[in-house]
Scaffold this motif. Sequence first.
Motif, PDB file in Angstrom:
ATOM      1  N   ALA A 119      55.744 -17.129  60.926  1.00  0.00           N
ATOM      2  CA  ALA A 119      55.947 -16.517  62.247  1.00  0.00           C
ATOM      3  C   ALA A 119      57.383 -16.027  62.421  1.00  0.00           C
ATOM      4  O   ALA A 119      57.602 -14.948  62.974  1.00  0.00           O
ATOM      5  CB  ALA A 119      55.587 -17.509  63.343  1.00  0.00           C
ATOM      6  N   LEU A 120      58.346 -16.809  61.970  1.00  0.00           N
ATOM      7  CA  LEU A 120      59.751 -16.388  62.092  1.00  0.00           C
ATOM      8  C   LEU A 120      60.024 -15.097  61.327  1.00  0.00           C
ATOM      9  O   LEU A 120      60.677 -14.182  61.842  1.00  0.00           O
ATOM     10  CB  LEU A 120      60.686 -17.486  61.576  1.00  0.00           C
ATOM     11  N   ILE A 121      59.522 -15.031  60.117  1.00  0.00           N
ATOM     12  CA  ILE A 121      59.741 -13.832  59.304  1.00  0.00           C
ATOM     13  C   ILE A 121      58.976 -12.649  59.893  1.00  0.00           C
ATOM     14  O   ILE A 121      59.488 -11.529  59.963  1.00  0.00           O
ATOM     15  CB  ILE A 121      59.341 -14.085  57.837  1.00  0.00           C
ATOM     16  N   PHE A 122      57.763 -12.904  60.352  1.00  0.00           N
ATOM     17  CA  PHE A 122      56.940 -11.855  60.950  1.00  0.00           C
ATOM     18  C   PHE A 122      57.556 -11.343  62.247  1.00  0.00           C
ATOM     19  O   PHE A 122      57.566 -10.138  62.518  1.00  0.00           O
ATOM     20  CB  PHE A 122      55.539 -12.415  61.202  1.00  0.00           C
ATOM     21  N   LEU A 123      58.076 -12.242  63.033  1.00  0.00           N
ATOM     22  CA  LEU A 123      58.724 -11.905  64.305  1.00  0.00           C
ATOM     23  C   LEU A 123      59.871 -10.924  64.097  1.00  0.00           C
ATOM     24  O   LEU A 123      60.098 -10.027  64.921  1.00  0.00           O
ATOM     25  CB  LEU A 123      59.221 -13.196  64.964  1.00  0.00           C
ATOM     26  N   GLU A 124      60.559 -11.058  62.990  1.00  0.00           N
ATOM     27  CA  GLU A 124      61.664 -10.149  62.687  1.00  0.00           C
ATOM     28  C   GLU A 124      61.191  -8.700  62.545  1.00  0.00           C
ATOM     29  O   GLU A 124      61.900  -7.770  62.929  1.00  0.00           O
ATOM     30  CB  GLU A 124      62.375 -10.603  61.412  1.00  0.00           C
ATOM     31  N   HIS A 125      59.978  -8.506  62.042  1.00  0.00           N
ATOM     32  CA  HIS A 125      59.423  -7.152  61.955  1.00  0.00           C
ATOM     33  C   HIS A 125      59.219  -6.574  63.348  1.00  0.00           C
ATOM     34  O   HIS A 125      59.450  -5.393  63.580  1.00  0.00           O
ATOM     35  CB  HIS A 125      58.103  -7.155  61.179  1.00  0.00           C
ATOM     36  N   GLY A 126      58.787  -7.428  64.275  1.00  0.00           N
ATOM     37  CA  GLY A 126      58.600  -6.980  65.650  1.00  0.00           C
ATOM     38  C   GLY A 126      59.906  -6.654  66.339  1.00  0.00           C
ATOM     39  O   GLY A 126      60.015  -5.641  67.038  1.00  0.00           O
ATOM     40  N   THR A 127      60.920  -7.499  66.157  1.00  0.00           N
ATOM     41  CA  THR A 127      62.215  -7.224  66.798  1.00  0.00           C
ATOM     42  C   THR A 127      62.840  -5.954  66.227  1.00  0.00           C
ATOM     43  O   THR A 127      63.506  -5.214  66.949  1.00  0.00           O
ATOM     44  CB  THR A 127      63.209  -8.401  66.649  1.00  0.00           C
ATOM     45  N   GLN A 128      62.597  -5.706  64.959  1.00  0.00           N
ATOM     46  CA  GLN A 128      63.138  -4.492  64.347  1.00  0.00           C
ATOM     47  C   GLN A 128      62.484  -3.242  64.949  1.00  0.00           C
ATOM     48  O   GLN A 128      63.173  -2.273  65.271  1.00  0.00           O
ATOM     49  CB  GLN A 128      62.920  -4.519  62.838  1.00  0.00           C
ATOM     50  N   LYS A 129      61.173  -3.297  65.136  1.00  0.00           N
ATOM     51  CA  LYS A 129      60.472  -2.126  65.662  1.00  0.00           C
ATOM     52  C   LYS A 129      60.706  -1.931  67.159  1.00  0.00           C
ATOM     53  O   LYS A 129      60.807  -0.807  67.630  1.00  0.00           O
ATOM     54  CB  LYS A 129      58.972  -2.248  65.390  1.00  0.00           C
ATOM     55  N   ILE A 130      60.775  -3.005  67.920  1.00  0.00           N
ATOM     56  CA  ILE A 130      60.891  -2.893  69.375  1.00  0.00           C
ATOM     57  C   ILE A 130      62.344  -2.779  69.829  1.00  0.00           C
ATOM     58  O   ILE A 130      62.682  -1.953  70.675  1.00  0.00           O
ATOM     59  CB  ILE A 130      60.211  -4.090  70.077  1.00  0.00           C
ATOM     60  N   PHE A 131      63.230  -3.627  69.280  1.00  0.00           N
ATOM     61  CA  PHE A 131      64.622  -3.663  69.734  1.00  0.00           C
ATOM     62  C   PHE A 131      65.613  -2.979  68.794  1.00  0.00           C
ATOM     63  O   PHE A 131      66.793  -2.882  69.093  1.00  0.00           O
ATOM     64  CB  PHE A 131      65.069  -5.112  69.939  1.00  0.00           C
ATOM     65  N   GLY A 132      65.115  -2.556  67.607  1.00  0.00           N
ATOM     66  CA  GLY A 132      66.016  -1.949  66.638  1.00  0.00           C
ATOM     67  C   GLY A 132      66.915  -2.962  65.957  1.00  0.00           C
ATOM     68  O   GLY A 132      67.922  -2.600  65.360  1.00  0.00           O
TER      69      GLY A 132
END
Length: 136
Positions: free
Chosen positions: A23-36
Motif C-alpha cells: 500500500a505504501l509503494i502503491f500510494l506513491e503512484h497516486g501522490t505522483q499522479k494527483i499531487f505531482g
Amino acid sequence: MDVRTTSALWAPRILSVLRIVAALIFLEHGTQKIFGFPAHPNPPAISSLSGIAGFLELVGGSLLLIGLFSRPVAFLLSGEMAFAYFIAHAPKSPFPVLNGGDAAILYCFVFLYIAFAGPGPWSLDASRQRSSADYL
C-alpha cells in the motif's frame, strides 16, 4: 517452538506487513499522479484515465495502508492493475520486462491475494471485527 507453530504465529502478521508495504509503494503512484509528488512535473487531468487511476491509487492505497475495507478495495485495485497492464503495457510488447508492466502484474496478484486472504491482524478491519465480537 517448531516450524509449524512459528509459521502459524507469524503468517498472519506477515500478511499485514505485505499489505502495508504494498500500500505504501502503491500510494506513491497516486501522490505522483494527483499531487505531482514525487517528481511529476505535469500531473494528468483528474478526468483522464491516468487521473482516475491516480485517484484510485491515492484513496485505495490509503485505505489498504490502514486496513479499512481491505477486501473490496484490494479487489478493485487488482482489477485496476489488470486494466492498466492490458491498456498501457501489453500493447508495447508481450514481455512484461520489456513493456514495463511487471509492477502492474505484481500489484494485481498481491491485491488479489489480499482480497481473498484478508488484511491480516494489524488492520482496522481486524480491530473492528474484534470490537464487534465483544458486543456479541
